[in-house]
Design an enzyme around this catalytic site. Structure first.
Site, PDB file in Angstrom:
ATOM      1  N   GLU A  43     -12.985  -9.420   0.330  1.00 21.47           N
ATOM      2  CA  GLU A  43     -13.620  -8.099   0.401  1.00 21.47           C
ATOM      3  C   GLU A  43     -14.101  -7.674  -0.988  1.00 21.47           C
ATOM      4  O   GLU A  43     -14.001  -6.509  -1.370  1.00 21.47           O
ATOM      5  CB  GLU A  43     -12.647  -7.057   0.958  1.00 21.47           C
ATOM      6  N   CYS A  79     -16.627   1.491   2.208  1.00 22.23           N
ATOM      7  CA  CYS A  79     -15.653   2.067   1.279  1.00 22.23           C
ATOM      8  C   CYS A  79     -15.978   1.725  -0.170  1.00 22.23           C
ATOM      9  O   CYS A  79     -15.679   2.512  -1.075  1.00 22.23           O
ATOM     10  CB  CYS A  79     -14.247   1.570   1.602  1.00 22.23           C
ATOM     11  N   GLY A 124      -0.494  -2.138  -5.706  1.00 27.05           N
ATOM     12  CA  GLY A 124      -1.427  -3.253  -5.552  1.00 27.05           C
ATOM     13  C   GLY A 124      -2.799  -2.798  -5.104  1.00 27.05           C
ATOM     14  O   GLY A 124      -3.794  -3.462  -5.390  1.00 27.05           O
ATOM     15  N   HIS A 140       0.789  -1.241   0.000  1.00 25.74           N
ATOM     16  CA  HIS A 140       0.000   0.000   0.000  1.00 25.74           C
ATOM     17  C   HIS A 140       0.822   1.291   0.000  1.00 25.74           C
ATOM     18  O   HIS A 140       0.318   2.348   0.366  1.00 25.74           O
ATOM     19  CB  HIS A 140      -0.935   0.035   1.219  1.00 25.74           C
ATOM     20  N   CYS A 149     -10.495   2.123   7.652  1.00 20.56           N
ATOM     21  CA  CYS A 149     -10.538   2.828   6.369  1.00 20.56           C
ATOM     22  C   CYS A 149     -11.889   3.480   6.117  1.00 20.56           C
ATOM     23  O   CYS A 149     -11.966   4.532   5.471  1.00 20.56           O
ATOM     24  CB  CYS A 149     -10.189   1.868   5.236  1.00 20.56           C
ATOM     25  N   CYS A 150     -12.967   2.850   6.601  1.00 14.30           N
ATOM     26  CA  CYS A 150     -14.308   3.334   6.251  1.00 14.30           C
ATOM     27  C   CYS A 150     -14.709   4.633   6.938  1.00 14.30           C
ATOM     28  O   CYS A 150     -15.310   5.496   6.281  1.00 14.30           O
ATOM     29  CB  CYS A 150     -15.349   2.241   6.535  1.00 14.30           C
ATOM     30  N   GLU A 167     -18.853  -3.447   1.726  1.00 13.95           N
ATOM     31  CA  GLU A 167     -18.067  -2.516   2.530  1.00 13.95           C
ATOM     32  C   GLU A 167     -18.454  -1.066   2.239  1.00 13.95           C
ATOM     33  O   GLU A 167     -18.659  -0.681   1.082  1.00 13.95           O
ATOM     34  CB  GLU A 167     -16.578  -2.735   2.235  1.00 13.95           C
TER      35      GLU A 167
END
Length: 656
Positions: free
Chosen positions: A336, A354, A209, A158, A420-421, A352
């Site tokens: 996911e 996101c 990625g 990441h 993250c969300c 999700e």
């Protein structure tokens, strides 16, 4: 559904979204923005602090111990006991969480000045300034936790994804506050990235990625005018999936067997084929949506029809086989992401937050190539349903997964090991005005209806549009036009595909909608004067929707929709267990605005059939079917569920 754009036609004007300061948002979305400004932005900052993120980014503090152990690479392990084996730790991604938190704070500060929060964000920016290396490199993980390993595992770790979210935070903070320190820091970092990656001899041929930097670079190019950043975004899009495969070469270089990749296939990160050859949505849903958003931006900026063809194939695949009725996507927690066509389980839906947010990003960027309701309808669906369901009405609690059925055990949480969300939904809500309008040379577009005022740039002049509406509760929309002098431009107004009856007037004179509408937008080109008024009336009928017969989980079931809003039943409003309820096709629903419920919502009420249980006398099975009785039912908008007492929830109801 409106027609797919013709690929052979001359390119239309590039439509770009307005910046947050160009749109004053009121009404339905104004209340959501206020919740983020009043509560969410501070919560995000504080919970980042509590997680230990500032200990990692501040070079004046001792290098911290690992807070989140290395873990299995399977997203299914998120939130579950971790091990010391594996390649990744969610601590690697903290720069991304801080980038999105800065972005949320920026838009919130523009909405409501908050000197205390601004000082905290300025201090974080100062930390990043001190952390940045002389060559421009900036990654708290690889500088503080694993020095010496930068650019060695783009597939899993990441690095560029984190850069992308910091870039978006920097652009937002500059636009909202006028402060450019973080923008300058990130420009230096992107200059470094540009010196490392690209098609030129001696540069790495890699790409991230976890896609995200692509769309961030477009934002950076637009705000700085530096076309090298746009070119770098295009490079990352063009290079993805090319042979020899970069991730194979990279794995060998670090002494790893490419065949040992945990997910087994590069479909997981959409690098299995060059992007122009892809025709199915596969793999991790958020990564896919970010990639397609970046592709759409590049297609817009370069008038690249080869990307546009691929994007429309992918769009059709998602919308015809792989999208929840709520605008959620990605049914499986194992990756996911996507599984098989028509696999849309309800109670176990991952969906999700996101992913829906990122779908709104993609749809919005497809509109850069010209107004088309096939994209705007899906954007609206994702915004009003599958995304904002991830944030409680008061802005304090969150969903990671957004199922379409619950027996009462799925409830909002304060924070998450993979957070993250929360900042993703926070930044999207706080910037909602940028999704409502598009601006181009000689044209403006209204994609979403909301009480708001937008000041838009059409190249030769500035146009102010003021919407007066109670949408989505009411379909009446008034739009007042204000220009400094009479100005000719085209006003494009979306006519949603769900609307069965609409009328349009300009200064009281009817407009022939059929003649004026193309691709689902009514286009009115004329010389506009200050004081001109447009009146659009959209019929908000209650509809029962049925799923494709291949969606096995929804066979024999219906769901309710009114305008852009999908509805659900909650146990707190209904007298019987929800799966006993049957809704005959002939059911008549009444829509009632209840100002004291869930901050004011339109509810749907009807008499429904219910399978009776009173005469079963302790039997578990019998030869006669259940008798039927009637009971009143009430449905509420899906986005607002689980904001009261925990209990059952159901989107897909048994049909009659």
């Amino acid at each position: 559904m409106s027609a797919m754009p013709s690929i052979g036609e001359a390119p239309r004007a590039r439509f770009r979204p307005p910046a947050v300061p160009q749109v004053e948002v009121r009404g339905f979305w104004g209340a959501r923005v206020d919740a983020v400004a009043d509560k969410t932005a501070d919560i995000l900052y504080q919970r980042c602090v509590e997680a230990g993120m500032l200990d990692q980014i501040d070079p004046d503090r001792p290098v911290p111990a690992l807070r989140i152990p290395f873990m299995s690479m399977s997203p299914a392990a998120v939130g579950k006991p971790t091990t010391t084996t594996g390649t990744v730790t969610m601590q690697m991604f903290w720069d991304s969480d801080l980038g999105k938190t800065i972005e949320t704070a920026a838009y919130s500060l523009y909405r409501k000045p908050n000197p205390e929060l601004e000082a905290k964000i300025d201090a974080v920016i100062d930390m990043y300034g001190k952390l940045q290396q002389e060559d421009g490199y900036l990654s708290s993980w690889y500088q503080r936790m694993e020095p010496g390993k930068r650019w060695t595992n783009l597939r899993d770790c990441h690095e560029l994804y984190c850069a992308g979210h910091l870039i978006e935070g920097a652009v937002a903070y500059y636009q909202a506050t006028g402060k450019r320190k973080l923008l300058d820091i990130l420009c230096r970092y992107v200059d470094h990235i540009d010196s490392v990656f690209g098609p030129e001899p001696g540069k790495k041929k890699g790409y991230c990625g976890h896609e995200e930097i692509e769309l961030a670079l477009v934002k950076l190019a637009r705000v700085t005018g530096n076309q090298r950043y746009m070119k770098l975004a295009k490079y990352f899009i063009d290079q993805r999936g090319q042979q020899p495969h970069y991730y194979d070469e990279e794995a060998v270089a670090r002494g790893s067997d490419p065949a040992s990749y945990h997910f087994g296939t590069y479909e997981y990160n959409q690098s299995h084929k060059p992007v122009r050859d892809q025709d199915k949505v596969v793999g991790h849903a958020v990564r896919a949506m970010y990639l397609y958003a970046g592709m759409a931006d590049v297609a817009t900026e370069y008038h690249d029809n080869t990307l546009r063809v691929a994007l429309d194939r992918l769009w059709d695949d998602l919308n015809s086989k792989n999208l929840y009725v709520t605008g959620g996507l990605g049914p499986s927690d194992k990756n996911e992401g996507f599984t098989a066509d028509y696999d849309l389980p309800n109670e176990t839906a991952y969906a999700e937050t996101c992913a829906s947010v990122a779908l709104a990003f993609w749809a919005n960027r497809m509109l850069g190539m010209g107004p088309n309701t096939r994209y705007a309808d899906t954007m609206e669906l994702a915004l009003y349903n599958g995304s904002i369901s991830g944030l409680s009405l008061d802005g304090s609690l969150f969903f990671y997964e957004n199922p379409l059925e619950s027996r009462g055990g799925h409830n909002r949480w304060k924070w998450h090991r993979c957070p993250c969300c929360p900042p993703n939904i926070g930044r999207m809500v706080a910037s909602i005005g940028t999704y409502m309008y598009g601006q181009a040379e000689g044209e403006v577009a209204v994609h979403l209806y909301c009480d708001s005022t937008a000041t838009l740039d059409i190249g030769s002049a500035e146009v102010k549009l003021t919407q007066d509406t109670r949408y989505p509760w009411d379909g009446a929309v008034g739009i007042a036009v204000d220009v400094a002098k009479p100005t000719r431009f085209a006003l494009n107004l979306r006519i949603p595909s769900w609307c069965r009856k609409a009328t349009l007037q300009v200064n009281g004179s009817p407009v022939d909608l059929k003649a004026a509408t193309a691709d689902g937008y009514a286009r009115i080109e004329r010389e506009w004067k200050a004081g001109d008024v447009v009146r659009l009336d959209l019929d908000l009928a209650v509809e029962q929707l049925y799923a494709h017969p291949e969606v096995r989980q929804d066979v024999g079931r219906v769901t309710l929709k009114r305008g852009p809003l999908v509805y659900c039943l909650e146990g707190i409003d209904n007298p019987v267990s929800l799966n006993r309820i049957r809704v005959p096709a002939a059911s008549s629903f009444t829509a009632n605005f209840e100002p004291g419920l869930l901050e004011g919502v339109v509810t749907l009420a009807a008499e429904a059939a219910v399978d009776a249980t009173g005469d079963w006398n302790g039997d578990l099975y019998r030869t006669a079917p259940p008798q039927t009785e009637t009971a009143p039912i009430k449905a509420v908008p899906y986005y607002a569920w689980d904001n009261r007492e925990p209990g059952e929830m159901l989107v897909w109801l048994r049909g009659g």
